[in-house]
Design a protein around this motif. Structure first.
Motif, PDB file in Angstrom:
ATOM      1  N   ASP A 252       0.818  -1.216   0.000  1.00 50.31           N
ATOM      2  CA  ASP A 252       0.000   0.000   0.000  1.00 50.31           C
ATOM      3  C   ASP A 252       0.851   1.264   0.000  1.00 50.31           C
ATOM      4  O   ASP A 252       0.310   2.369  -0.134  1.00 50.31           O
ATOM      5  CB  ASP A 252      -0.918   0.019   1.229  1.00 50.31           C
ATOM      6  N   PHE A 253       2.167   1.099   0.159  1.00 49.06           N
ATOM      7  CA  PHE A 253       3.062   2.259   0.252  1.00 49.06           C
ATOM      8  C   PHE A 253       4.200   2.135  -0.756  1.00 49.06           C
ATOM      9  O   PHE A 253       5.365   2.339  -0.419  1.00 49.06           O
ATOM     10  CB  PHE A 253       3.618   2.372   1.672  1.00 49.06           C
ATOM     11  N   ALA A 257       5.878   5.470   2.614  1.00 48.56           N
ATOM     12  CA  ALA A 257       4.881   5.849   3.612  1.00 48.56           C
ATOM     13  C   ALA A 257       5.172   7.241   4.149  1.00 48.56           C
ATOM     14  O   ALA A 257       6.306   7.559   4.501  1.00 48.56           O
ATOM     15  CB  ALA A 257       4.888   4.836   4.752  1.00 48.56           C
ATOM     16  N   SER A 261      -0.442   9.324   3.903  1.00 44.84           N
ATOM     17  CA  SER A 261      -0.827   8.035   3.348  1.00 44.84           C
ATOM     18  C   SER A 261      -1.104   7.001   4.438  1.00 44.84           C
ATOM     19  O   SER A 261      -2.030   6.190   4.326  1.00 44.84           O
ATOM     20  CB  SER A 261       0.247   7.512   2.391  1.00 44.84           C
TER      21      SER A 261
END
Length: 282
Positions: A252-253, A257, A261
């Motif tokens: 997801d990053f 990150a 986010s």
């Protein structure tokens, strides 16, 4: 807004940590040295650490595994496991047939002394899921078995609510993924571990036992790598969260990150995000 902060920057604000194990302390094969160092240092500064894990085994077996893996006892005070909580749900089936899903013998200790009979789904009164039968399976591989369980109206006890975990550099499905699959098709599912409150109540009891006094939840920090279990569990229990981004949510990053986010990913859980790190470190 949360910042990327090491545990040393947070230590004085919290008297105890409720720390996830798989994905935070180790990857299923070996410990993360920076995480072990952080927990040892935190305890050396007077803090208390309770491991809170969705491993579907009694805590004694998990302690043995950590010892064998090389996680020192100086890194933690006590252990609360989903396996311990699941035994409470399984106990009423004494003398009855349960249908086990997961590696054939790896979780034998889960049933020790409970007097249940492991057998076929055709004869069972409940399905107990500790994991998928093998690491290369997905919940879709259970479609035919799920149809039988639904036809017989079998409830399910999911002893491991995790959906996926790290194993070395791979991500594999866990029991929670099958629990969700069953629930989505109308099955009745009970889950004993994170994010559900009973395991946090036990972890808090152990933290207070270690501290020798009552602890204020505002000074207790959850550490975890899963929005579904760790973040939601922290939110439900009313404690702050240190989120580890480099484990099951690493994808997801892909652009890295940052505060925005990470906050966006964690926000649906309702967790109070104290800080985030790619890996737990001092």
């Amino acid at each position: 807004m949360p910042t990327q902060s090491g545990l040393s920057q947070l230590a004085t604000a919290y008297d105890a940590l409720l720390c996830d194990v798989w994905g935070v302390v180790h990857n299923g094969i070996e410990p993360f040295p920076s995480a072990v160092e952080a927990l040892v240092n935190y305890r050396a500064h007077g803090g208390h650490v309770v491991f809170i894990t969705n491993a579907p085994r009694p805590s004694g077996e998990i302690v043995d595994m950590l010892d064998h893996m090389g996680v020192p006892r100086s890194a933690w005070d006590a252990m609360a496991s989903s396996g311990d909580a699941s035994r409470t749900l399984i106990a009423p089936y004494k003398g009855k047939v349960i249908h086990h899903v997961g590696p054939a013998t790896a979780d034998d200790a889960l049933y020790e002394g409970l007097g249940v009979i492991r057998g076929r789904a055709e004869d069972a009164e409940v399905v107990v899921v500790t994991d998928l039968d093998s690491d290369d399976e997905t919940p879709d591989d259970y479609a035919a078995r799920v149809r039988l369980w639904l036809k017989r109206g079998l409830p399910m006890i999911c002893a491991n609510p995790d959906k996926i975990v790290e194993h070395g550099d791979q991500l594999i499905y866990c029991g929670g993924a099958l629990g969700d699959y069953y629930a989505e098709r109308g099955g009745q599912v009970q889950m004993a571990g994170k994010p559900f409150t009973p395991i946090y109540d036990e972890a808090m009891r152990l933290a207070e036992q270690s501290a020798g006094r009552k602890l204020d939840k505002s000074r207790v920090l959850a550490i975890g790598d899963s929005v579904r279990t760790d973040a939601t569990g922290a939110a439900n229990f009313g404690i702050d969260l240190l989120f580890v981004t480099g484990s099951i949510h690493a994808a997801d990053f892909v652009d890295g990150a940052d505060s925005a986010s990470v906050e966006a990913l964690v926000a649906p859980s309702g967790a109070r995000l104290a800080a985030f790190l790619p890996r737990l470190a001092w």
